[in-house]
Design an enzyme around this catalytic site. Sequence first.
Site, mmCIF file in Angstrom:
data_model
loop_
_atom_site.group_PDB
_atom_site.id
_atom_site.type_symbol
_atom_site.label_atom_id
_atom_site.label_comp_id
_atom_site.label_asym_id
_atom_site.label_seq_id
_atom_site.Cartn_x
_atom_site.Cartn_y
_atom_site.Cartn_z
ATOM 1 N N HIS A 112 -6.828 -4.588 -1.711
ATOM 2 C CA HIS A 112 -6.087 -5.844 -1.654
ATOM 3 C C HIS A 112 -6.269 -6.680 -2.909
ATOM 4 C CE1 HIS A 112 -6.606 -4.670 2.595
ATOM 5 N NE2 HIS A 112 -5.335 -4.976 2.613
ATOM 6 N N HIS A 148 0.818 -1.218 0.000
ATOM 7 C CA HIS A 148 0.000 0.000 0.000
ATOM 8 C C HIS A 148 0.849 1.265 0.000
ATOM 9 C CE1 HIS A 148 -3.252 -2.689 0.826
ATOM 10 N NE2 HIS A 148 -2.818 -2.990 2.033
#
Lengths: 212, 336
Positions: free
Chosen positions: B222, B56
């Site tokens: 994700h 991320h």
Amino acid sequence: MDSELTRAWLLNAALLIEREKDRLTQLDLAIGDGDHGVNMQRGFSAVAAGLAEPPPAGTTAGQLLVTAGTTLVSTVGGASGPLFGGAFRALGKTLDTAAEPDDTRLLADGLNAARDSIQRMGAAQPGDKTMYDVYGPAAEAFGHALCDGAGPRAAARAAAEAADEGVRATEPMQARRGRASYLGLRSVGHQDPGAASAALIFQALATAMEAQ
Amino acid sequence: MKKLINSAESLTADALAGMAAAHPDLRIDPRTHVISRADAPVPGKVGVVSGGGAGHEPLHGGYVGRGMLDAAVVGEVFTSPTPDRILAALRAADSGRGVLQIVKNYTGDTLNFAMAAELAEDLGIAVRTVVVDDDAATGTPDGTPGRSAGRRGTGATVFVERVCGALAEQGADLTAVADAGARVNAATRSIAIALTACTVPAVGRAGFELPDDRIEFGVGIHGEPGLRTEPLRPASEIVQDALAVLLDQLPPGDDDRTIVMVNGLGATPLLELYVVLNEASAVLRKAGLTVAHTLVGNYVTALDMAGVSLTVCRADERTLGLWNTPVNTPALRWGC
């Protein structure tokens, strides 16, 4: 449940997870993020590494299980680490502390404690499409088999069969816990990867019992 | 799979070593994967910690520094760090006034951070937790979490980290910092659209298939599939639909001012992000909201996913005041 059988169980589980890693990943790709097989393999190979040599004399089954659980908590990551690790720790603590003199009965109590640990930490209910849908029926089948007069081997086999049935039963469910729940109805039609891993653990227990 | 990596196994460690080379003012522990301010724990200051899976970036390590996080802890790609490593981050940040941990709402993260908080309490470290849950794609139209796992935590994490970090820097106590985090989280919603899936290196192929003329609406960070696939349309229409879902769930407030983040998910040209901001500004204006500040760029990514997330935070005077205080981190820097 002695430390030799426990070691065989955990090593079996590591082998099964290594062998089924790609299938677990495949299941997770469908309704999660596709890392379940890799994470479980990393955790169980760490458990297996810790068991490469037979444990020192005097080590209890409970101690081995608590250590394995702690290893999983600190190596698997994600939700699976605390959930599977916590289940092994709960089982190990029950084996070491309960006053139940009957060894097989004690294992049944331990499996119930493992199931309760999963339920408590994950706040899962039956039918939520989680590993609880395997731990629940498997622990129950083990206990029922004992009540019906079965020995530990037959009870472990009954638990493994209930576990497999539990995995299959997750397929039509809509996920209500974990990452798959974000898919809503799109989670229907796929087996739950955490449940599939849980079934391998029960499979490994039955195999270890039968090899004894 | 085409990636600039040595191996999937060494990816996080290799990247952290590079980050250490790029930012000598940060302390990076290769054993625990904890990134902390070189001066942490800062005496007299409440510690602010966050963490989560890798993939991320710049979240969370890129937000370590004055005015934001004291420490961040990184797990494997898209996998929560383990309790022992989170504990290492909490210890690195604690000066004795306690630590706030900012956790994105995922089963794995909340479980591991809860276990770490228990371990820290055993050591006498006071820990409070703010769980970030802003993703409107996982809420119901009335704004309540729609499924039992609740709304996912996404873009609002940057806002919560900034405001809590700013308040802690001013010397506020743990309760005040935690309350501010909860307030910002409650006033913020996000929504994301993917043009392509991303590829987790250890898996080696894309998380889902998406034809050239389709987009995935309501994705998380994700690489998992979203709520539905839709035909690709002009940006104006996509942004309008996305903000309709978001604004429907944005809690009402007395103040019409907002902070807006147009965030690339990892493989989106900045050029397109500005197009999205332009459309978003028009939609927000029509909805009676004022855009007081913007962030446009890659702030919370999902590896190499192409797509965008929109985050809108209703900001009152207090929030805006804290937002504007100096911040000095690798990924967010102003006023210093």
